[in-house]
Motif scaffolding. Structure first.
Motif, PDB file in Angstrom:
ATOM      1  N   UNK A 228       5.308  -3.335 -13.362  1.00 16.14           N
ATOM      2  CA  UNK A 228       6.275  -2.755 -12.421  1.00 16.14           C
ATOM      3  C   UNK A 228       5.832  -2.991 -10.979  1.00 16.14           C
ATOM      4  N   UNK A 229       4.550  -2.753 -10.668  1.00 16.45           N
ATOM      5  CA  UNK A 229       4.068  -2.939  -9.296  1.00 16.45           C
ATOM      6  C   UNK A 229       4.057  -4.423  -8.927  1.00 16.45           C
ATOM      7  N   UNK A 394      11.793   2.109  -5.818  1.00 14.79           N
ATOM      8  CA  UNK A 394      12.163   1.733  -7.184  1.00 14.79           C
ATOM      9  C   UNK A 394      10.940   1.747  -8.100  1.00 14.79           C
ATOM     10  N   UNK A 395       9.797   1.270  -7.590  1.00 14.05           N
ATOM     11  CA  UNK A 395       8.572   1.277  -8.397  1.00 14.05           C
ATOM     12  C   UNK A 395       8.149   2.701  -8.740  1.00 14.05           C
ATOM     13  N   UNK A 396       8.407   3.643  -7.832  1.00  9.62           N
ATOM     14  CA  UNK A 396       8.016   5.032  -8.068  1.00  9.62           C
ATOM     15  C   UNK A 396       8.845   5.696  -9.170  1.00  9.62           C
ATOM     16  N   UNK A 397       9.948   5.071  -9.576  1.00 10.66           N
ATOM     17  CA  UNK A 397      10.740   5.605 -10.679  1.00 10.66           C
ATOM     18  C   UNK A 397      10.047   5.419 -12.026  1.00 10.66           C
ATOM     19  N   UNK A 398       9.060   4.535 -12.074  1.00  8.42           N
ATOM     20  CA  UNK A 398       8.384   4.227 -13.336  1.00  8.42           C
ATOM     21  C   UNK A 398       7.418   5.337 -13.732  1.00  8.42           C
ATOM     22  N   UNK A 400       4.967   5.056 -15.763  1.00  5.96           N
ATOM     23  CA  UNK A 400       3.631   4.468 -15.789  1.00  5.96           C
ATOM     24  C   UNK A 400       2.978   4.474 -14.425  1.00  5.96           C
ATOM     25  N   UNK A 401       3.759   4.200 -13.383  1.00  2.00           N
ATOM     26  CA  UNK A 401       3.234   4.219 -12.018  1.00  2.00           C
ATOM     27  C   UNK A 401       2.870   5.641 -11.606  1.00  2.00           C
ATOM     28  N   UNK A 402       3.713   6.607 -11.949  1.00  3.49           N
ATOM     29  CA  UNK A 402       3.501   7.986 -11.505  1.00  3.49           C
ATOM     30  C   UNK A 402       2.375   8.692 -12.266  1.00  3.49           C
TER      31      UNK A 402
END
Length: 418
Positions: A228-229, A394-398, A400-402
């Motif tokens: 995602x990133x 948009x990446x922060x919607x993931x 896995x990222x959060x």
């Protein structure tokens, strides 16, 4: 809590000190190279901007084409030897370019060939560099090591901006390339002195290059936070390339006083990157990818200010903020990759990271000029700022990222007293 004194104690480790010194000198050589090559080629009889574009493209295309292969090589062979080979190739490439410029024998195919060798060298170096740090330092010191490596690289970049221009003016592009080639050679010697013990792969673990690439891809795609990133950065880098490479200099030329103003913006970014290192040494977030991704949102600030025709001093401050945020993201990102990716796959995964993050950058450069003509550079810069912010959000919607968490920090009672 950590202390700067405790962080700097890492410099007593011979292997890390060698790696840090080698990388710092190599980045200084890399900082010399663009200015020396650009003015050296443009000073040739009959040379035009097209000549320079062809030489630069000859370097960038092999870099992209061989990046994945570089990851396979760095996972198969001792990484210090791979880095040594990359530094030596760079030394040979820039020494050849220097000899050509100094002797006046500069056929375009020869220039292109030497530049292509440098592109291959970068493709070999980058994945090995990401993978070698866990080979040199313990897991609980990875973030400190990445931050110190970043400090050395950022100081070299600032020094390179000053010294390369002075060398070109005083001695010419050819001699500046001699200096660059010599720095790469010194870096190769220092890396060779690391003498790391290789982790040999058994015959059952040895596969074809394609099989190794598939294995690296499986490691890459199985981690949501990772792909995602990288997808975020493929879009973000496209906007940054357009803004930094074309649109920002255009606005600086038309409204801010020209090259001196743009140099001030670049200097502000460089200062911010150095400051970001000290923040990265202190900050140990429990959710490093969440914090790192949040840090990419303010990187749109200088483009927003340029698009709004803000005063130069505010744009320079925005560039400082950008430098801090990008450096902090880089340290958290590299440290998390080194912690989460198995060592035997780390260089291949980092090559997918680099390829994915950079693949749309040339598109940004290609569309920036026509976009500036069509709607004007200021609206185009506002568009770049919007793309950076939207890609980051948009990446922060993931999930896995959060939600990815760093391991609990080890107890360091001797440090708490400082």
């Amino acid at each position: 809590m950590h202390s700067y004194r405790h962080d700097l104690e890492m410099l007593r480790d011979r292997r890390f000190a060698l790696l840090l010194t080698a990388r710092t000198i190599s980045v200084l050589g890399s900082s010399f190279a663009p200015v020396a090559l650009a003015f050296g080629v443009l000073a040739l009889p009959g040379a035009t901007a097209t000549t320079l574009s062809v030489v630069l493209a000859a370097e960038s295309l092999p870099m992209v084409a061989f990046m994945l292969v570089g990851g396979v090589i760095a996972d198969r062979l001792p990484r210090h030897r791979v880095m040594m080979a990359g530094e030596a190739l760079n030394a040979a490439a820039f020494s050849c370019l220097a000899v050509m410029l100094l002797t006046g024998w500069t056929p375009l195919p020869a220039l292109v060939t030497a530049a292509a060798v440098s592109g291959v060298a970068i493709a070999i170096l980058f994945p090995a560099l990401t993978g070698i740090i866990p080979d040199v330092v313990p897991a609980d010191r990875l973030q400190t090591a990445n931050a110190l490596m970043g400090l050395g690289a950022n100081v070299s970049r600032v020094a390179g901006l000053v010294l390369s221009g002075a060398t070109v003016v005083l001695l010419g592009g050819g001699w500046a390339l001699v200096v660059s080639g010599a720095m790469f050679a010194v870096a190769a010697v220092l890396v060779a002195a690391l003498r790391l013990t290789p982790a040999e792969r058994s015959a059952a673990e040895r596969h074809s290059v394609l099989a190794d690439l598939r294995g690296g891809w499986r490691e890459f795609i199985s981690r949501q936070w990772l792909w995602v990133v990288v997808a975020q950065f493929s879009v973000l880098v496209m906007a940054v390339q357009a803004a930094h490479g074309v649109l920002g200099p255009l606005v600086a030329k038309e409204h801010l006083g020209g090259a001196a103003a743009w140099s001030a913006v670049l200097a502000g970014e460089a200062v911010g990157m150095i400051g970001g290192v000290f923040l990265a040494l202190r900050l140990r977030p429990r959710r490093p990818i969440l914090v790192g991704t949040c840090m990419t949102v303010p990187t749109a600030l200088p483009y927003l200010l340029l698009g709004l025709d803000a005063p130069l001093w505010t744009i320079v401050i925005g560039a400082v903020v950008m430098g801090v945020c990008f450096d902090l993201f880089g340290v958290l990102w590299n440290t998390t990759m080194q912690r989460e990716i198995p060592p035997e796959s780390l260089s291949r995964v980092s090559s997918y990271d680099a390829l994915g993050s950079l693949m749309f950058g040339p598109i940004g450069l290609l569309v920036a000029g026509p976009l500036a003509i069509l709607i004007g550079p200021e609206p185009a810069l506002l568009g770049c700022a919007a793309v950076v912010v939207l890609a980051s959000l948009a990446a922060l919607l993931s999930p896995g990222v959060r939600n990815l968490r760093a391991p609990e920090p080890a107890e360091e009672p001797d440090v708490l007293a400082h």
